[in-house]
Design an enzyme around this catalytic site. Sequence first.
Site, PDB file in Angstrom:
ATOM      1  N   ARG A  78      28.169  39.376  46.066  1.00  0.00           N
ATOM      2  CA  ARG A  78      28.068  40.131  47.312  1.00  0.00           C
ATOM      3  C   ARG A  78      26.635  40.139  47.859  1.00  0.00           C
ATOM      4  NH1 ARG A  78      31.914  43.400  44.379  1.00  0.00           N
ATOM      5  NH2 ARG A  78      30.566  45.002  43.526  1.00  0.00           N
ATOM      6  N   SER A 146      24.456  42.268  36.634  1.00  0.00           N
ATOM      7  CA  SER A 146      25.154  43.118  35.658  1.00  0.00           C
ATOM      8  C   SER A 146      25.372  42.426  34.328  1.00  0.00           C
ATOM      9  CB  SER A 146      26.494  43.556  36.212  1.00  0.00           C
ATOM     10  OG  SER A 146      26.407  43.737  37.577  1.00  0.00           O
ATOM     11  N   ASP A 199      24.353  46.917  37.561  1.00  0.00           N
ATOM     12  CA  ASP A 199      25.241  47.511  38.581  1.00  0.00           C
ATOM     13  C   ASP A 199      25.457  49.012  38.384  1.00  0.00           C
ATOM     14  OD1 ASP A 199      26.774  47.085  36.330  1.00  0.00           O
ATOM     15  OD2 ASP A 199      28.510  46.299  37.393  1.00  0.00           O
TER      16      ASP A 199
HETATM   17  P1  ADP Z   1      33.674  43.230  39.484  1.00  0.00           P
HETATM   18  O1  ADP Z   1      34.351  41.918  39.273  1.00  0.00           O
HETATM   19  O2  ADP Z   1      32.298  43.123  40.044  1.00  0.00           O
HETATM   20  O3  ADP Z   1      33.748  44.110  38.271  1.00  0.00           O
HETATM   21  P2  ADP Z   1      35.417  45.130  40.777  1.00  0.00           P
HETATM   22  O4  ADP Z   1      34.743  46.360  40.343  1.00  0.00           O
HETATM   23  O5  ADP Z   1      35.997  45.105  42.157  1.00  0.00           O
HETATM   24  O6  ADP Z   1      34.497  43.864  40.664  1.00  0.00           O
HETATM   25  O7  ADP Z   1      36.575  44.883  39.736  1.00  0.00           O
HETATM   26  C1  ADP Z   1      37.446  43.837  39.868  1.00  0.00           C
HETATM   27  C2  ADP Z   1      38.350  43.892  38.666  1.00  0.00           C
HETATM   28  O8  ADP Z   1      39.144  45.060  38.703  1.00  0.00           O
HETATM   29  C3  ADP Z   1      39.313  42.729  38.605  1.00  0.00           C
HETATM   30  O9  ADP Z   1      38.803  41.697  37.775  1.00  0.00           O
HETATM   31  C4  ADP Z   1      40.550  43.326  37.982  1.00  0.00           C
HETATM   32  O10 ADP Z   1      40.514  43.154  36.592  1.00  0.00           O
HETATM   33  C5  ADP Z   1      40.456  44.792  38.261  1.00  0.00           C
HETATM   34  N1  ADP Z   1      41.380  45.167  39.337  1.00  0.00           N
HETATM   35  C6  ADP Z   1      41.236  44.995  40.654  1.00  0.00           C
HETATM   36  N2  ADP Z   1      42.297  45.465  41.335  1.00  0.00           N
HETATM   37  C7  ADP Z   1      43.141  45.947  40.416  1.00  0.00           C
HETATM   38  C8  ADP Z   1      44.433  46.565  40.468  1.00  0.00           C
HETATM   39  N3  ADP Z   1      45.075  46.785  41.608  1.00  0.00           N
HETATM   40  N4  ADP Z   1      44.972  46.936  39.320  1.00  0.00           N
HETATM   41  C9  ADP Z   1      44.353  46.727  38.158  1.00  0.00           C
HETATM   42  N5  ADP Z   1      43.165  46.141  38.035  1.00  0.00           N
HETATM   43  C10 ADP Z   1      42.558  45.757  39.144  1.00  0.00           C
END
Ligand code: ADP
Length: 468
Positions: A78, A146, A199
Site C-alpha cells: 500500500r 512488518s 505495522d
Molecule cells: P495483511 O495481508 O497486510 O495482513 P489484512 O490485515 O487485510 O492484510 O489481512 C488480510 C488477511 O486477512 C487475509 O490474508 C486473510 O487471511 C484474512 N481475511 C481477509 N478477509 C477475510 C474474511 N472475510 N474472513 C476471514 N479471513 C479474512
Amino acid sequence: RRKWKKVANVLKELEEGCDTSVGRLRQVVDAMAVEMHAGLASEGGSKLKMLLTYVDNLPNGTEKGPYYALHLGGTNFRVTRVHLSGQPSPLLEHEVERQPIPPHLMTSTSEDLFDFIASSLKEFIAKEGDGSNTSQDRRELGFTFSFPMKQMSVSSGILIKWTKGFSIVDMVGRDVVACLQEAFVRKGLDVHVAALVNDTVGTLAVGHYHDPDTVAAIVIGTGTNACYLERIDAIIKCQGLLTTSGRMVVNMEWGNFWSSHLPRTPYDIELDAESPNPNDQGFEKMISGMYLGDVVRRVILRMSLESDMLFGPISTKLSTPFVLRTPLMAAMHEDDSPDLIEVARILNDTFEIPDVPLKARKIVVKVCDVVTRRAARLAAAGIVGILKKIGRDGSGGITGGRSRSDIKMKRTVVAIEGGLYSSYTLFREYLHEALNEILGEDIAKHVTLNVTEDGSGIGAALLAASYS
Ligand code: ADP
C-alpha cells in the site's frame, strides 16, 4: 456406520486437542506475561523478541502537512498520503492505493523488491497532478515493514528474518531503510524515510492519535503481531535508554510466542514441520489468516482418509497445502443457508469434491468453528497477557493486597486491525467473548478494543510527521 464413527472420532479428538477452557487460557495469559518479562530482561531471553522501536512519543494531533507511507508486510502493498491539519481531527484525510505483491518478488532479490516499491511510489506521486504538491521540497515518508527488525533508531533497522512466505536471502542482516533509500535514488525520487515502523506500531500511533488511552495494538491479518507502551525502566536488557516520555513502544513479535500451555494438535505439528520456518511463529500458525484455512484442510484430509464415503476418493487438491484460503474457510463457517449450499460449492471449487453429503458439510462447518474459535480465544489470551504485564488486567499486580472490586481500573484501549478481525465476524465474536470470560465483566468493561483502518499506513505517515 463404522465410517461415520471414525469421522466423529477425528472431530472429537480435534475438539479435545483445541481445548481453550478459561483455565487453560489463563495459563496462556500468565505464560505470555512471563515471556514478555524474559524477553525484556535479556537478548534472546525468550521466543518473544520484544524489540525496541525507538518510538517514545506518539502523535497527538499537532502534526501538519502532507506525509507519505509505504506498507509492505502481507498480501497487499500500500501507498498512503495523509494530509495533517495541525489539529486533532476525528477523520484523517488520506488517499490509499493498494496492489497485490507480485509473488515472484517475494523470493527474488532485494533490488527487485525495492525497485517495485519505489516505482509504485513514483507513480502515486506522479498522479498528484498540478496541485500544491508538485513544487514541494523533499517528501517525508514512514515505511511500514512488518517483519522482525533490530532497530538502531526510529529510522533505521536491520532485517532479522522473513516471515509470511517472504524469503529474499540477501536482505537478511541489511538496513531496510538504506535499501529503500537506494531504490529511491535509482528511481530519481526525492523522498526521505523519517520513520521505519512495524505495522503494529503504526496501528498504535493511529489508535493513540484518536484516543490517548490507547496502550497497545494488535494486528491479526495474514500474520499476527502486537506492540505496546512499556516503561523504560522495565526494558532491563537495554540499560541507559533515555526518553523524554520515560516510555517506549515495544514490538513484541508475538507471532513467535510459544508455551507448552498452547493447545496443539497433530495438524499443527504437521503444518509446522512442512513449513519453511519450522519451530518458528508457533502462535501465528495457530491464529492468523495465512494458516487457519490450511489447518482446516488438514483435518478434512484426515477425515477423508478415514472415510472415503464422506468426501469421495482423495482429490489431489485436498492434499495440496494452502489451497483452502482463510476467507473461503470463513465463508463456509458463516454459511447460513439451510442446506449449506455455499459449503458444498466451496468444497467442490477448492478441492474438486462434488456432491458432499449434508451430514459431511455440517462436519466441515464444525471443523471451521473449532479451529477459528481456538484462534480467537488464544488471541484474546495474548491480549490479556499484555494487560497483565502492564498492570491493566485488574489483578492488581502492582497495587497488591486489595480485593478485585477495590481496584480502580483505568480505562484501557487496545487498537486492533487486520482482515481476520475486521472481516470475520465469528472470529471477532469469539475473541470478545473470551476477553470477557478471562477478565470477568467488571474488569472487561474498562477495556475497549478500537478498530483502526489502514492504521499501519496512516500511522506510519503520522510517525513520519512526528519524527521528521
Ligand atoms: P495483511 O495481508 O497486510 O495482513 P489484512 O490485515 O487485510 O492484510 O489481512 C488480510 C488477511 O486477512 C487475509 O490474508 C486473510 O487471511 C484474512 N481475511 C481477509 N478477509 C477475510 C474474511 N472475510 N474472513 C476471514 N479471513 C479474512
